[in-house]
Enzyme design. Sequence first.
Site, PDB file in Angstrom:
ATOM      1  N   CYS A 252       0.859  -1.189   0.000  1.00 29.21           N
ATOM      2  CA  CYS A 252       0.000   0.000   0.000  1.00 29.21           C
ATOM      3  C   CYS A 252       0.885   1.225   0.000  1.00 29.21           C
ATOM      4  CB  CYS A 252      -0.977  -0.025   1.185  1.00 29.21           C
ATOM      5  SG  CYS A 252      -0.196  -0.103   2.802  1.00 29.21           S
ATOM      6  N   ARG A 257      -2.140  -0.780   5.572  1.00 28.60           N
ATOM      7  CA  ARG A 257      -3.372  -1.277   4.964  1.00 28.60           C
ATOM      8  C   ARG A 257      -3.123  -2.646   4.326  1.00 28.60           C
ATOM      9  NH1 ARG A 257      -4.934   3.784   1.260  1.00 28.60           N
ATOM     10  NH2 ARG A 257      -2.674   4.036   1.357  1.00 28.60           N
TER      11      ARG A 257
END
Lengths: 304, 149
Positions: A252, A257
């Site tokens: 990410c 994430r």
Amino acid sequence: MTAPVDPSDTFRDYAHPERLVSTAWLQDQLDAGAVGTADLVVVESDEDVLLYETGHVPGSVKIDWHTDLNDPVQRDYIDGEAFARLVGGKGIGRDTTVVIYGDKNNWWAAYALWVFTLFGHQDVRLLDGGRAKWIAEDRPVTTDRSAVTPAEYPVVERDDAPVRAFKEDVLAHLGEPLIDVRSAPEYSGQRTTAPDYPEEGALRGGHIPTAVNIPWATAAAPDGTFRSRAELDAVYREGAGIGDADQVIAYCRIGERSSHTWFVLEHLLGYENVRNYDGSWTEWGSAVRVPIVQGTEPGALPTR
Amino acid sequence: MSDTTELPAVLAETRDDFLALTQADRLQLLLEFSNELPALPERLQGHEDELERVEECQSPVFILVTVGEDGDAPDVVRMHATAPRESPTTRGFASILAQGLSGLTVEQVLAVPADYPLTIGLSEAVSPLRIRGMVGMLGRVQRQVRALA
């Protein structure tokens, strides 16, 4: 494992149901006085460094991704000695069951879990739905300081290779499944930062060639819990065509994430070769002479 | 340094209070600031969209600066801010600045060094990356003041 597995049917279909616990299970452990014992330590890990102090699960301890897990100087994680000092100080022994929960759909909780994995901690689980679900259900929170009995945690050297990818690994991996879990505008290159995170930018916009865009939130239900096995299979197995034997790398912006997606692939869907590229776009998008694709299509493999 | 002596009293006091504490207690003090962030004045409530969003912060925080309003003398600055309860760190930053800047003159606000947030001993307690949000917030306040002055 030293705390019982959550037997709830909700988790039955996942590849490793023992990696999740429900809020009801945690409530039972709390009521039984098991939280904060040598068997079970509950860890809160948030984006906001003060959120824990505003109220937390009784008996839980806090681990912060910035101030605790990152090396303060080098862009890397802490070493075995620092980890032993950190988690031992939180009452965690090598055999302790660790349940992690946090804000933002468990992004940082998943990230902390992944860092525990780098040190080979065996029994580490996520609270499905995280902090928001616990609070939405009106379950107890307190600002009382948790009583902690420090534990002896052995100094274990970090073993990055199985679950962590570096830039060179990604270059060598091109052509194998690669998942970009950022938002669509970040993937296409329209923006070089996440909508709310302008401080964590990169010099160039776009994505790593051939990476497919499956935003992390695809794996989350509206209440922050994980989607069902069937729904996840539809996205990653059927949708993205990731086969059991595939090696997969997720990335990410800074790797938090994608820790969420790593957890889904590794523990809920049971893929055996999943790595998180924590350098992610803040490294790739600023590195010299690495291939980049802009636009909404994955793009072709660069000729080398 | 000459700018330390010129720092407005409340900001200087806040800095000294933080620096006198251990790292853990600095977080507690930041939490107190967070809890003290005043609500928006009634006329601004429900009009958050008219406030400026501080893009440097990870959480949604909005600020509005007034000069010479609400019965203030013509060059007196007031800072208003709002941020969700789930973002106590950001609220704390806003509260430190709102308390430290409100009531100062335009000239005094513009003279506050841009790196003030880096001097109050929070970089280690909350991390350098997070403190950059507060630097951004101060910059936006000063920009708004400049535009209004």
